[in-house]
Scaffold this motif. Structure first.
Motif, PDB file in Angstrom:
ATOM      1  N   ALA A  67       0.827  -1.212   0.000  1.00  0.00           N
ATOM      2  CA  ALA A  67       0.000   0.000   0.000  1.00  0.00           C
ATOM      3  C   ALA A  67       0.855   1.253   0.000  1.00  0.00           C
ATOM      4  N   MET A  68       1.871   1.286   0.851  1.00  0.00           N
ATOM      5  CA  MET A  68       2.691   2.490   0.978  1.00  0.00           C
ATOM      6  C   MET A  68       3.790   2.543  -0.075  1.00  0.00           C
ATOM      7  N   GLY A  69       4.355   1.403  -0.417  1.00  0.00           N
ATOM      8  CA  GLY A  69       5.481   1.394  -1.343  1.00  0.00           C
ATOM      9  C   GLY A  69       5.080   1.632  -2.786  1.00  0.00           C
ATOM     10  N   VAL A  70       3.918   1.108  -3.196  1.00  0.00           N
ATOM     11  CA  VAL A  70       3.489   1.239  -4.586  1.00  0.00           C
ATOM     12  C   VAL A  70       2.650   2.500  -4.806  1.00  0.00           C
ATOM     13  N   PHE A  71       1.756   2.785  -3.862  1.00  0.00           N
ATOM     14  CA  PHE A  71       0.789   3.861  -4.080  1.00  0.00           C
ATOM     15  C   PHE A  71       1.142   5.147  -3.345  1.00  0.00           C
ATOM     16  N   GLY A  72       2.250   5.147  -2.593  1.00  0.00           N
ATOM     17  CA  GLY A  72       2.750   6.370  -1.979  1.00  0.00           C
ATOM     18  C   GLY A  72       1.747   7.014  -1.045  1.00  0.00           C
ATOM     19  N   GLU A  73       1.641   8.343  -1.148  1.00  0.00           N
ATOM     20  CA  GLU A  73       0.778   9.080  -0.233  1.00  0.00           C
ATOM     21  C   GLU A  73      -0.681   8.716  -0.424  1.00  0.00           C
ATOM     22  N   GLU A  74      -1.069   8.371  -1.665  1.00  0.00           N
ATOM     23  CA  GLU A  74      -2.452   7.928  -1.908  1.00  0.00           C
ATOM     24  C   GLU A  74      -2.745   6.641  -1.147  1.00  0.00           C
ATOM     25  N   GLY A  75      -1.710   5.810  -0.968  1.00  0.00           N
ATOM     26  CA  GLY A  75      -1.896   4.557  -0.253  1.00  0.00           C
ATOM     27  C   GLY A  75      -2.014   4.715   1.243  1.00  0.00           C
ATOM     28  N   ALA A  76      -1.878   5.941   1.764  1.00  0.00           N
ATOM     29  CA  ALA A  76      -1.988   6.155   3.207  1.00  0.00           C
ATOM     30  C   ALA A  76      -3.387   5.819   3.710  1.00  0.00           C
ATOM     31  N   ASP A  77      -4.416   6.058   2.884  1.00  0.00           N
ATOM     32  CA  ASP A  77      -5.780   5.646   3.261  1.00  0.00           C
ATOM     33  C   ASP A  77      -5.827   4.147   3.511  1.00  0.00           C
ATOM     34  N   ALA A  78      -5.265   3.404   2.561  1.00  0.00           N
ATOM     35  CA  ALA A  78      -5.245   1.951   2.691  1.00  0.00           C
ATOM     36  C   ALA A  78      -4.413   1.524   3.891  1.00  0.00           C
ATOM     37  N   ALA A  79      -3.273   2.192   4.094  1.00  0.00           N
ATOM     38  CA  ALA A  79      -2.386   1.825   5.199  1.00  0.00           C
ATOM     39  C   ALA A  79      -3.053   2.031   6.552  1.00  0.00           C
ATOM     40  N   LEU A  80      -3.846   3.079   6.670  1.00  0.00           N
ATOM     41  CA  LEU A  80      -4.545   3.337   7.931  1.00  0.00           C
ATOM     42  C   LEU A  80      -5.521   2.208   8.246  1.00  0.00           C
ATOM     43  N   LEU A  81      -6.256   1.764   7.251  1.00  0.00           N
ATOM     44  CA  LEU A  81      -7.211   0.678   7.462  1.00  0.00           C
ATOM     45  C   LEU A  81      -6.473  -0.615   7.822  1.00  0.00           C
ATOM     46  N   ILE A  82      -5.352  -0.876   7.144  1.00  0.00           N
ATOM     47  CA  ILE A  82      -4.574  -2.082   7.439  1.00  0.00           C
ATOM     48  C   ILE A  82      -4.006  -2.018   8.855  1.00  0.00           C
TER      49      ILE A  82
END
Length: 321
Positions: A280-295
């Motif tokens: 989530a964080m490595g591929v999608f960067g700052e956009e992936g922070a939403d996903a990272a929070l849920l994870i």
């Protein structure tokens, strides 16, 4: 230092929320965007120690074919379908929240699969094989699932996902195995198992807490503006884990003896949230922070659920012989 590291590893249900709070406060005090550069080293710290402790030779052990097939059918057909369906139901207009639920459902097993199977007096060698197979199969299949199921709403850079997985899964896997063989050659199998191996998982926990801290810091301002988002993320996670426990328990009781059934439950319910965070964080960067929070919230649900399930295993599957 060691007592603190072991405490954080043993009490994830406390250390992860503390890391989330610290990340939230840091995001309010300083500009968090430079923290993105810490994601890759933290990810490596998260994954490499786990690989040093992994026993790849368990793959060569005979038997257990029926159990392995049942586990992988649940892990790569039924549970991804539940995760994908939950994403459509709860987050139809939030593609990165759907990404998080799909990532958690696509990446089965972790070191905790083995630990919790042991706590519940289940079949630990089977749990080890499930962990190795789940790690490799999930890493290879995840980019294809992501592209097929979410490619219409998120641009999924499949080659970049594969490269990220090679960097955060297969490179640490090779280096971890070489480290393991070197340590065993120098110190012997018995000392490695007893004294050296237990010191690696706490560093993996430190990497997890670091990634959680960064993801929380990056989302700090959004959370302040919309605090209800945390509760919105918890609801589908609770549903997914509840369904997962119920289905795995029913399949285990119907098809397998006690030890195998417990291994099947923990081999399907425990998800590799570390790898999910890394993608989530490595591929999608700052956009992936939403996903990272849920994870990150999934860690809390997963650890609590696994601990409570141990208390009911004798009642569900009978006492061990």
């Amino acid at each position: 230092m060691w007592p603190l590291l072991f405490w954080m590893q043993k009490h994830l249900v406390w250390s992860i929320p503390l890391s989330m709070v610290a990340g939230f406060l840091a995001g309010q005090i300083v500009e968090p965007s430079p923290l993105r550069w810490a994601i890759l080293p933290l990810t490596f710290l998260m994954v490499y120690p786990m690989m040093v402790t992994m026993n790849l030779r368990q793959l060569l052990q005979p038997g257990g074919g029926k159990l392995m097939w049942a586990t992988q059918l649940l892990n790569f057909i039924l549970i991804p379908a539940i995760g994908y369906g939950a994403g459509l139901l709860f987050f139809p207009a939030e593609p990165f929240a759907r990404l998080a639920l799909l990532l958690t459902s696509l990446l089965p097993t972790s070191g905790m699969t083995i630990s919790w199977t042991g706590f519940a007096k289940g079949n630990v060698p089977a749990a080890v094989r499930m962990t190795v197979v789940g790690l490799i199969a999930g890493s290879l299949l995840a980019p294809l699932y992501l592209k097929g199921l979410l490619g219409a709403v998120i641009e999924i850079p499949v080659s970049q996902v594969f490269m990220q997985i090679a960097l955060i899964v297969f490179l640490p896997l090779v280096l971890g195995y070489l480290t393991q063989r070197a340590l065993i050659s120098k110190h012997g199998q018995e000392r490695f198992q007893k004294d050296i191996k237990p010191k690696f998982p706490p560093f993996s926990t430190l990497g997890v807490l670091g990634v959680v801290f960064v993801s929380m810091a990056l989302k700090s301002q959004d959370i302040l503006n919309n605090p209800g988002s945390l509760l919105a993320y918890l609801t589908p996670l609770l549903l997914i884990y509840a369904l997962n426990f119920v289905i795995s328990t029913l399949v285990g009781k119907a098809l397998f003896p006690r030890g195998d059934a417990i291994a099947l439950v923990y081999g399907t319910v425990m998800r590799n949230l570390s790898i999910a965070l890394a993608i989530a964080m490595g591929v999608f960067g700052e956009e992936g922070a939403d996903a990272a929070l849920l994870i990150a919230l999934a860690y809390i649900v997963q650890v609590q659920a696994a601990a409570w399930y141990v208390k009911f295993t004798d009642r569900l599957f009978g006492t061990p012989e």
